[in-house]
Design a protein around this motif. Sequence first.
Motif, PDB file in Angstrom:
ATOM      1  N   GLN A   1       0.825  -1.199   0.000  1.00  0.00           N
ATOM      2  CA  GLN A   1       0.000   0.000   0.000  1.00  0.00           C
ATOM      3  C   GLN A   1       0.866   1.258   0.000  1.00  0.00           C
ATOM      4  O   GLN A   1       0.604   2.193  -0.757  1.00  0.00           O
ATOM      5  N   GLU A   2       1.907   1.301   0.835  1.00  0.00           N
ATOM      6  CA  GLU A   2       2.782   2.472   0.876  1.00  0.00           C
ATOM      7  C   GLU A   2       3.498   2.687  -0.460  1.00  0.00           C
ATOM      8  O   GLU A   2       3.641   3.816  -0.922  1.00  0.00           O
ATOM      9  N   ARG A   3       3.934   1.589  -1.092  1.00  0.00           N
ATOM     10  CA  ARG A   3       4.621   1.727  -2.371  1.00  0.00           C
ATOM     11  C   ARG A   3       3.662   2.206  -3.457  1.00  0.00           C
ATOM     12  O   ARG A   3       4.027   3.025  -4.310  1.00  0.00           O
ATOM     13  N   ASP A   4       2.450   1.720  -3.431  1.00  0.00           N
ATOM     14  CA  ASP A   4       1.460   2.155  -4.412  1.00  0.00           C
ATOM     15  C   ASP A   4       1.166   3.643  -4.264  1.00  0.00           C
ATOM     16  O   ASP A   4       1.053   4.376  -5.259  1.00  0.00           O
ATOM     17  N   GLN A   5       1.072   4.106  -3.039  1.00  0.00           N
ATOM     18  CA  GLN A   5       0.845   5.535  -2.801  1.00  0.00           C
ATOM     19  C   GLN A   5       2.018   6.365  -3.299  1.00  0.00           C
ATOM     20  O   GLN A   5       1.839   7.445  -3.885  1.00  0.00           O
ATOM     21  N   ARG A   6       3.225   5.846  -3.082  1.00  0.00           N
ATOM     22  CA  ARG A   6       4.424   6.550  -3.555  1.00  0.00           C
ATOM     23  C   ARG A   6       4.428   6.649  -5.082  1.00  0.00           C
ATOM     24  O   ARG A   6       4.752   7.694  -5.645  1.00  0.00           O
ATOM     25  N   LEU A   7       4.083   5.554  -5.751  1.00  0.00           N
ATOM     26  CA  LEU A   7       4.050   5.559  -7.209  1.00  0.00           C
ATOM     27  C   LEU A   7       2.979   6.505  -7.736  1.00  0.00           C
ATOM     28  O   LEU A   7       3.210   7.237  -8.711  1.00  0.00           O
ATOM     29  N   ARG A   8       1.822   6.501  -7.123  1.00  0.00           N
ATOM     30  CA  ARG A   8       0.748   7.384  -7.565  1.00  0.00           C
ATOM     31  C   ARG A   8       1.132   8.847  -7.395  1.00  0.00           C
ATOM     32  O   ARG A   8       0.814   9.693  -8.239  1.00  0.00           O
ATOM     33  N   HIS A   9       1.839   9.143  -6.315  1.00  0.00           N
ATOM     34  CA  HIS A   9       2.278  10.523  -6.101  1.00  0.00           C
ATOM     35  C   HIS A   9       3.363  10.898  -7.103  1.00  0.00           C
ATOM     36  O   HIS A   9       3.402  12.030  -7.604  1.00  0.00           O
ATOM     37  N   PHE A  10       4.261   9.948  -7.417  1.00  0.00           N
ATOM     38  CA  PHE A  10       5.352  10.233  -8.346  1.00  0.00           C
ATOM     39  C   PHE A  10       4.839  10.460  -9.772  1.00  0.00           C
ATOM     40  O   PHE A  10       5.226  11.427 -10.436  1.00  0.00           O
ATOM     41  N   TYR A  11       3.977   9.564 -10.247  1.00  0.00           N
ATOM     42  CA  TYR A  11       3.484   9.680 -11.616  1.00  0.00           C
ATOM     43  C   TYR A  11       2.393  10.739 -11.771  1.00  0.00           C
ATOM     44  O   TYR A  11       2.241  11.330 -12.843  1.00  0.00           O
ATOM     45  N   GLY A  12       1.651  10.958 -10.696  1.00  0.00           N
ATOM     46  CA  GLY A  12       0.592  11.964 -10.782  1.00  0.00           C
ATOM     47  C   GLY A  12      -0.463  11.581 -11.812  1.00  0.00           C
ATOM     48  O   GLY A  12      -0.935  10.439 -11.861  1.00  0.00           O
ATOM     49  N   GLU A  13      -0.791  12.515 -12.680  1.00  0.00           N
ATOM     50  CA  GLU A  13      -1.809  12.246 -13.697  1.00  0.00           C
ATOM     51  C   GLU A  13      -1.285  11.368 -14.824  1.00  0.00           C
ATOM     52  O   GLU A  13      -2.031  10.982 -15.722  1.00  0.00           O
ATOM     53  N   LYS A  87       4.884   7.681   7.829  1.00  0.00           N
ATOM     54  CA  LYS A  87       5.274   6.329   7.433  1.00  0.00           C
ATOM     55  C   LYS A  87       4.985   6.139   5.947  1.00  0.00           C
ATOM     56  O   LYS A  87       3.958   6.562   5.435  1.00  0.00           O
ATOM     57  N   GLY A  88       5.924   5.497   5.264  1.00  0.00           N
ATOM     58  CA  GLY A  88       5.728   5.269   3.846  1.00  0.00           C
ATOM     59  C   GLY A  88       6.855   4.441   3.247  1.00  0.00           C
ATOM     60  O   GLY A  88       7.744   3.954   3.951  1.00  0.00           O
ATOM     61  N   TYR A  89       6.822   4.309   1.943  1.00  0.00           N
ATOM     62  CA  TYR A  89       7.870   3.610   1.197  1.00  0.00           C
ATOM     63  C   TYR A  89       8.767   4.667   0.585  1.00  0.00           C
ATOM     64  O   TYR A  89       8.401   5.332  -0.374  1.00  0.00           O
ATOM     65  N   TRP A  90       9.975   4.818   1.148  1.00  0.00           N
ATOM     66  CA  TRP A  90      10.865   5.908   0.731  1.00  0.00           C
ATOM     67  C   TRP A  90      12.115   5.390   0.017  1.00  0.00           C
ATOM     68  O   TRP A  90      13.109   6.079  -0.078  1.00  0.00           O
ATOM     69  N   LEU A  91      12.056   4.168  -0.477  1.00  0.00           N
ATOM     70  CA  LEU A  91      13.206   3.591  -1.169  1.00  0.00           C
ATOM     71  C   LEU A  91      13.178   3.952  -2.654  1.00  0.00           C
ATOM     72  O   LEU A  91      12.278   4.624  -3.139  1.00  0.00           O
ATOM     73  N   ASP A  92      14.165   3.452  -3.374  1.00  0.00           N
ATOM     74  CA  ASP A  92      14.306   3.744  -4.800  1.00  0.00           C
ATOM     75  C   ASP A  92      13.145   3.179  -5.608  1.00  0.00           C
ATOM     76  O   ASP A  92      12.724   2.037  -5.399  1.00  0.00           O
ATOM     77  N   ILE A  93      12.608   3.961  -6.537  1.00  0.00           N
ATOM     78  CA  ILE A  93      11.549   3.490  -7.424  1.00  0.00           C
ATOM     79  C   ILE A  93      11.907   3.746  -8.890  1.00  0.00           C
ATOM     80  O   ILE A  93      11.080   3.539  -9.784  1.00  0.00           O
ATOM     81  N   LEU A  94      13.151   4.175  -9.169  1.00  0.00           N
ATOM     82  CA  LEU A  94      13.537   4.522 -10.538  1.00  0.00           C
ATOM     83  C   LEU A  94      14.713   3.716 -11.077  1.00  0.00           C
ATOM     84  O   LEU A  94      14.665   3.195 -12.187  1.00  0.00           O
TER      85      LEU A  94
END
Length: 207
Positions: A1-13, A87-94
């Motif tokens: 769930q935390e990683r999904d939220q991070r991805l949604r925030h990163f990609y945005g629209e 709290k969240g997923y703050w690791l590398d996603i790129l």
Amino acid sequence: QERDQRLRHFYGERFDSRKNIIDWDYHTRVKEVASIIHEKQYREWRLSGVAYEFGEAKYLAPNRSCASFTEGLARSGKDIGMKKEYKGYWLDILIGPYISFGVDCNRSLDELTDHLFHVVNKGTGSAQHRHHCVEISMYNLISFMWKMQMAKNYKMKVKSDIFSGLGEIENGQIRDNASLKLESKNNTMHQQEISDERLTRNTSEAE
């Protein structure tokens, strides 16, 4: 769930078109410097976070150790403008975890490692690595642990087989160290039995 939220925030629209973005990132950034990272592996890691897959195993349980806290400013609520721990997923996603162990190895220690980077159909539009970054990562980890345990460099005995250095080759087949140790133990016990039998025979003859 935390990683999904991070991805949604990163990609945005752009979230719904993230596969196209990943494909663009791979061909314009990753492939130019580390083509041994396969496109499918990179895409799967960017989408799901799973970088190393073995066999038919299914990775369904989240790795909770990847969740952590970081300091941020509250944007709403009664604490707006105040610093809080989130709290969240703050690791590398790129970039991906392949860079550390999966891109290259110390080829000067084993001449057979060059075969791990062999490119099939090189110079054509269908060029492809025979091996991929997961195998390179496994080879590097095996080499490190072998050096720590055996105090010598790990070397493959069969080209393109990263596990071939773990045992000895007999009749074209690899025998692992566990089998060799068991056989050595059995041979030692057998020799001891022969010695005991000879000693008993000599004692009887002396009497």
